[in-house]
Write a protein that holds these residues in place. Structure first.
Motif, PDB file in Angstrom:
ATOM      1  N   ASP A   1       0.841  -1.105   0.088  1.00  0.00           N
ATOM      2  CA  ASP A   1      -0.054   0.130  -0.036  1.00  0.00           C
ATOM      3  C   ASP A   1       0.977   1.221   0.015  1.00  0.00           C
ATOM      4  OD1 ASP A   1      -2.551  -1.115   0.014  1.00  0.00           O
ATOM      5  OD2 ASP A   1      -2.430  -1.289   2.167  1.00  0.00           O
TER       6      ASP A   1
ATOM      7  N   ASP B   1      -0.393   4.839   0.899  1.00  0.00           N
ATOM      8  CA  ASP B   1      -1.247   5.646   1.654  1.00  0.00           C
ATOM      9  C   ASP B   1      -0.841   7.140   1.457  1.00  0.00           C
ATOM     10  OD1 ASP B   1      -3.173   3.771   2.063  1.00  0.00           O
ATOM     11  OD2 ASP B   1      -2.047   3.513   4.301  1.00  0.00           O
TER      12      ASP B   1
ATOM     13  N   ALA C   1       0.453  -4.158   2.222  1.00  0.00           N
ATOM     14  CA  ALA C   1      -1.075  -4.186   1.879  1.00  0.00           C
ATOM     15  C   ALA C   1      -1.961  -4.731   3.002  1.00  0.00           C
ATOM     16  CB  ALA C   1      -1.206  -5.022   0.783  1.00  0.00           C
TER      17      ALA C   1
END
Length: 180
Positions: free
Chosen positions: A159, A161, A169
């Protein structure tokens, strides 16, 4: 006049020796040429065989992928020799993450990156990962690693962000409580 004939005979003998040396070199070059031709033929046959296998695999993958609503598998490859771009069908270096998939299915450098991110106490940047995967901290290596990180995000392994900050993830963390 005897010395002129002796000189001509000496030159003829020297020319004969040179011709024999050149014939030996030609025979050696012919042998090397045949070895190179055999290697070229093996590579041609291998390339054709791989293309056939990938085409057959793509037929099965296209049906499965079309059913899943995703685009067909494939990555672009640029030929270093001709500069021509060609489509390699059926090859996906970094597969899309699916439940139950482990990092072992990834190529080694991607697997190393995923492991470094998973072992980090928080979000990490590309420049923090590079030395941990035994690469020199050079701009080119950092950018290459950033590209790999983005691909891992795109395929569901990591991920991002905050731009430039990578974490495992969430679905992997939820599936495996011991991932950290």
């Amino acid at each position: 006049m005897g010395s002129l004939f002796e000189e001509l005979e000496a030159r003829e003998a020297a020319a004969r020796v040179r011709v024999e040396e050149l014939e030996t070199e030609v025979a050696e070059l012919v042998g090397r040429l045949e070895l190179s031709r055999a290697g070229l033929e093996r590579l041609r046959v291998t390339r054709e065989t791989v293309a056939e296998v990938l085409a057959e695999m793509n037929q099965g993958v296209s049906v499965a992928v079309a059913g899943a609503g995703q685009s067909p598998v494939g990555e672009r490859v640029v030929s270093a020799n001709a500069g021509a771009e060609r489509q390699v069908v059926g090859v996906l270096t970094v597969p899309n993450w699916q439940p139950g998939m482990l990092p072992e299915v990834l190529p080694s450098v991607y697997r190393d990156i995923v492991e470094v991110v998973a072992d980090a106490p928080g979000p990490v940047r590309a420049k923090q990962i590079v030395p941990r995967i035994a690469l020199p901290a050079e701009t080119g290596k950092i950018e290459g690693t950033r590209s790999k990180l983005k691909r891992l995000v795109e395929r569901g392994w990591l991920d991002e962000d905050t731009p430039g900050m990578f974490t495992p993830a969430r679905h992997r963390a939820a599936a495996s409580p011991n991932s950290r």
